[in-house]
Design an enzyme around this catalytic site. Structure first.
Site, PDB file in Angstrom:
ATOM      1  CG  HIS A   1      -1.651   1.240   1.481  1.00 48.34           C
ATOM      2  ND1 HIS A   1      -1.317   2.079   2.507  1.00 48.34           N
ATOM      3  CD2 HIS A   1      -2.676   1.837   0.816  1.00 48.34           C
ATOM      4  CE1 HIS A   1      -2.132   3.129   2.481  1.00 48.34           C
ATOM      5  NE2 HIS A   1      -2.956   3.012   1.473  1.00 48.34           N
TER       6      HIS A   1
ATOM      7  CD  GLU B   1      -2.622   2.760  -3.532  1.00 46.63           C
ATOM      8  OE1 GLU B   1      -2.882   3.976  -3.424  1.00 46.63           O
ATOM      9  OE2 GLU B   1      -3.212   1.874  -2.868  1.00 46.63           O
ATOM     10  CG  HIS B   2      -0.093   6.256  -0.473  1.00 43.16           C
ATOM     11  ND1 HIS B   2      -0.528   7.322   0.266  1.00 43.16           N
ATOM     12  CD2 HIS B   2      -1.074   5.320  -0.419  1.00 43.16           C
ATOM     13  CE1 HIS B   2      -1.726   7.045   0.768  1.00 43.16           C
ATOM     14  NE2 HIS B   2      -2.075   5.836   0.368  1.00 43.16           N
TER      15      HIS B   2
ATOM     16  CD  GLU C   1      -4.920   5.243   3.255  1.00 41.94           C
ATOM     17  OE1 GLU C   1      -3.797   5.533   2.779  1.00 41.94           O
ATOM     18  OE2 GLU C   1      -5.735   4.518   2.660  1.00 41.94           O
TER      19      GLU C   1
END
Lengths: 448, 437
Positions: free
Chosen positions: A67, A70-71, A147
């Site tokens: 993840h 991905e950022h 997040e």
């Protein structure tokens, strides 16, 4: 009575099977798979790149790195500055985003159909040429921690789900949160991210899905131009995650948090998923989930716990059929005020046992099949949802033929197969049961 | 980098489709009910969107939560069908109905297959005109609503939003949750729900759109069949809500690791001649995706939040310029200062010509892309009617965006962003930040 008579007719009116239109697939020489889903109603296209890698493919100790990466893919390449990718998309009237799950990582843009080439050019660039500054990497780590705070730390229900999932999977990395355990996400480094990137981001580990106002010929030409020159990775690791041992012991847990105003009970069973060429058992489980908890008023749990008794204010079931490895089948009950979780769980267990005893209500079974047939029609309305469905299935190891066959397999499920699937899967030694509760004094205060 | 910039720059001049490819007709039924229609026969279903202007704001005094509960009960039994029989009938037809309500409107969304549309319309009709409000259904829905109210009381984001509204609008319905309170919902009777329905579900409050496999003639007949039995008039409109909140910070202590922050001040209405300029300027400031100033300063440069935005909220009885974000308790003070500084910067310096061009390109390019599905188009069309837009709006909207000049944008920025009036409601345990006026 007139209405009832009319509606009964609907059971007879057979909605014809509707084959999916405008699906084309091809593979480039470097191994990149391309799927085109045509929809010519509006001059719009959704362009997606799906990598066959997600959080379950991470090395131990770096949970959250898929993840995090991905950022970071928005933070720059040899050709694109930090943030430039999204700025170029916006400057072309488009929107973009990305998502990470257990089995896949996806990136997408929604743009005017004549901008597809530019989107491919930029996605191809960041598939191979990510270039990051140490400073950006540290700032982005703060972003993923925020997040996590928003999605998990600030939400007791999400903290509870994490614990539940970790207890469901004894050995498989599906037990780790996609966003990462906090202590591991806090320690992620640039090198961790680049290691994941170099291992998994390659044309021969990716699927491009283009949905919208395009022809397969146009897409092929553009894909060959932009993705064609990328070198494949010759030594892609085999996708073999640690598997579950036989599960022999029922697990139970309770999570208490003063922020919980509404307690509930959840049980998740380990369950088989759709396998290529063998989707029948998953289809039976999908029908089981619909029967037990699909519609509040007509499902088994809703009827028994909300209508025939007032044990619950909400009850349901969910099954995630599309998954690379073993999946989960979940039932839950949100008790009515004053009903202890113990009683809610007992009522849930009674309802499940009675269902297996009584068998499937044929009228409800046909009603669900009618809705599944109609769902295919409604699903054609959104190119983006179609692209998501294909991407999710293909990165979970299924083929286009499996996707095409799935609706018919669902229609062919028999009542006996549903009961057999329930008997096989709804077994407590395969499961974890969790209670989410407030701290007692606080609960009393809220309820006064 | 240079390679991409060249391509991107070209796009400013090349042809992004500037018009949405939809042909909107106005249909008036034989009985005089009007709807907007786009015929799209390629998929055998129709998306129908119905709105009744005046949502939970129309609750009668002392009956807060009645319209919300009434809306939830529309699908809990109607005509000769009790709750479960109604659900079974709907599922037999594979029709999808959803009933929802917010401050300014009650919405009914329906998806109906062509093959059994007449039966689906009959079923929806009884839900709209003959809901039963059976006592057992009332108690079931009441328990669900009370549970939601209880959960919102311990949700930092919900507490922030509610506190901000209370402080801004006081006794006006905008100052409280449309769900009602534990006390008000506990006291609601069947008679209150019947009256609540009459206040809002009336033909003088009605807007309709349809997109899909249906002709104008068929839609005309459908409108009369479905809606002509509704009463002609509902409750009168409310007075405007006065925005009473001044600048400052309000801290609501709550034990959680990440504070939820809601901020804003008074906004600008859709009927204001500066609205389009304000819309474009706020897109640059707090709008689109990852590219706004707030996202750049608070997230991308400093890593203080996962997401932040600011929005022009043009409601029927008040206008706000408001936004929200969340950040760990230790970072709230810094993030609040960054937002304040950005507020002051755009008020003083406005936006650059380059920012304005980019925002216009984005807004005009993205607009036609919204029209890409029956359901989405139907929602846009009914929204246009609620806004009071003409049917030609789809053709003129991009021209209005393009017409915004830099001078106008910066005059409007100075007008609408007021750092002195900006108020922050913070729910959490923020470090180094206290309540101040």
């Amino acid at each position: 009575m007139r209405l009832i008579a009319i509606f009964c007719l609907a059971l007879v009116a057979a909605l014809p099977a509707r084959a999916e239109k405008g699906v084309t697939a091809f593979t480039l020489e470097n191994g990149l798979e391309v799927v085109v889903l045509e929809d010519h109603r509006a001059p719009v296209v959704v362009h997606m790149v799906w990598y066959r890698t997600g959080s379950a493919d991470e090395k131990p100790g770096v949970s959250g790195v898929a993840h995090y990466l991905e950022h970071l893919l928005f933070r720059g390449t040899d050709d694109l500055e930090d943030g430039e990718f999204s700025r170029v998309v916006a400057a072309n009237g488009g929107t973009d985003n990305a998502f990470t799950s257990f089995d896949f990582t996806g990136y997408f843009q929604r743009v005017a159909a004549d901008r597809l080439g530019l989107m491919m050019e930029m996605e191809a660039d960041r598939m191979r040429d990510l270039q990051l500054s140490e400073e950006d990497v540290l700032i982005e780590r703060q972003v993923i921690l925020e997040e996590r705070n928003t999605r998990v730390e600030n939400d007791p229900g999400a903290l509870f789900s994490e614990q539940l999932r970790a207890a469901l999977f004894l050995n498989h990395p599906y037990g780790r949160p996609i966003i990462g355990w906090k202590h591991e996400a806090e320690a992620l480094t640039l090198e961790d991210a680049l290691d994941h990137y170099r291992t998994f981001y390659a044309p021969n580990n990716a699927i491009v899905i283009v949905a919208g106002d395009v022809t397969p010929e146009e897409v092929r030409k553009l894909a060959e131009t932009h993705y064609g020159p990328l070198d494949p990775t010759p030594d892609l690791p085999e996708r073999a995650r640690p598997q579950e041992p036989p599960q022999l012991a029922e697990r139970r847990l309770t999570y208490s948090d003063p922020r919980v105003a509404q307690p509930y009970v959840v049980r998740s069973y380990l369950a088989p998923e759709r396998d290529p060429g063998a989707q029948e058992k998953a289809a039976a489980l999908k029908m089981l989930a619909e029967l037990l908890g699909g519609s509040g008023a007509t499902s088994v749990l809703g009827r028994k716990l909300q209508f025939e008794s007032q044990v619950a204010i909400h009850a349901g079931a969910a099954y995630d059929a599309t998954s690379y490895d073993d999946s989960s089948f979940t039932v839950f009950v949100v008790p009515a005020q004053g009903v202890p979780l113990e009683d809610a769980e007992a009522a849930m267990d009674r309802a499940l046992a009675e269902f297996i005893e009584e068998g499937v209500d044929p009228e409800q079974f046909e009603r669900i099949k009618m809705q599944l047939r109609a769902a295919r029609i409604y699903a054609e309305d959104s190119a983006q949802s179609r692209a998501r469905r294909y991407g999710g299935a293909l990165t979970s190891g299924l083929t286009l033929a499996d996707i095409e066959a799935w609706p018919d397999i669902l229609q062919a499920v028999t009542e006996d197969e549903v009961i057999a699937a329930a008997q096989e899967v709804l077994v407590k030694r395969n499961a974890v049961t969790g209670w989410l509760t407030g701290v007692e004094e606080e609960t009393a205060e809220v309820q006064q | 980098m240079i390679r991409f910039l060249a391509i991107a720059a070209l796009s400013l001049f090349s042809a992004i489709p500037a018009r949405a490819a939809v042909d909107i007709q106005e249909v008036t039924s034989p009985g005089g009910i009007t709807a907007w229609l786009v015929e799209e026969p390629s998929i055998p279903f129709v998306a129908l969107e119905i709105r009744f202007r005046g949502g939970t704001a129309l609750d009668a005094p002392g009956k807060r939560g009645a319209i919300n509960m009434m809306t939830a009960l529309l699908e809990e039994g109607a005509g000769e069908l009790d709750s479960r029989a109604f659900a079974a009938a709907r599922d037999d037809l594979a029709a999808q109905f959803s009933f929802d309500v917010y401050g300014d409107a009650l919405s009914v969304s329906a998806r109906m297959l062509t093959e059994n549309r007449d039966q689906a319309v009959q079923l929806l009709k009884i839900a709209l005109t003959e809901p039963r409000f059976d006592q057992d259904a009332i108690e079931r829905i009441r328990a669900q609503v009370l549970s939601i109210i209880g959960s919102d009381a311990t949700d930092p984001g919900a507490i922030a939003a509610r506190t901000f509204s209370e402080m801004a609008f006081g006794d006006h319905p905008y100052g409280s949750s449309g769900d009602g309170t534990l006390e008000s919902v506990a006291a609601l009777t069947r008679d209150d729900l019947v009256k609540a329905k009459a206040r809002v579900m009336a033909r003088d409050r009605l807007f309709v759109s349809a997109v899909g496999d249906i002709s104008a003639e068929e839609l005309g007949a459908l409108l009369d069949e479905l809606l002509s039995d509704l009463p002609a008039t509902g409750a009168p409109n409310l007075p405007q809500a006065e925005f009473r909140l001044g600048g400052g910070v309000t801290v609501v202590p709550f034990d959680t690791p990440q504070s939820a922050v809601r901020f804003g001040h008074e906004g600008i209405g859709r009927d204001d001649p500066d609205f389009f300029a304000a819309y474009v300027v706020n897109e640059i400031f707090g709008g689109y995706g990852f590219n706004s100033r707030l996202m750049e300063e608070v997230r991308s440069k400093r890593g203080l939040t996962y997401g932040i935005g600011a929005y022009l909220v043009d409601s029927d009885y008040a206008n706000q310029l408001a936004g929200s974000f969340s950040t760990v308790n230790g970072s709230v003070a810094e993030a609040v200062e960054v937002v304040r500084a950005e507020w002051a910067r755009i008020a003083e310096d406005g936006v650059t010509a380059e920012e304005l061009d980019e925002a216009k390109t984005y807004l005009t390019g993205a607009y036609p892309l919204r029209f890409d599905g029956n359901g989405r188009i139907a929602e846009i069309l009914v929204g246009m009617q609620l806004n009071g837009d003409p049917i030609t709006y789809v053709q003129t909207r991009n021209d209005k965006i393009r017409a915004v000049t830099l001078e106008q944008a910066n005059r409007v920025a100075a007008r609408i962003y007021d750092p002195e009036a900006l108020h922050f409601v913070v729910v959490g345990q923020p470090e180094g930040l206290e309540t101040s006026n």
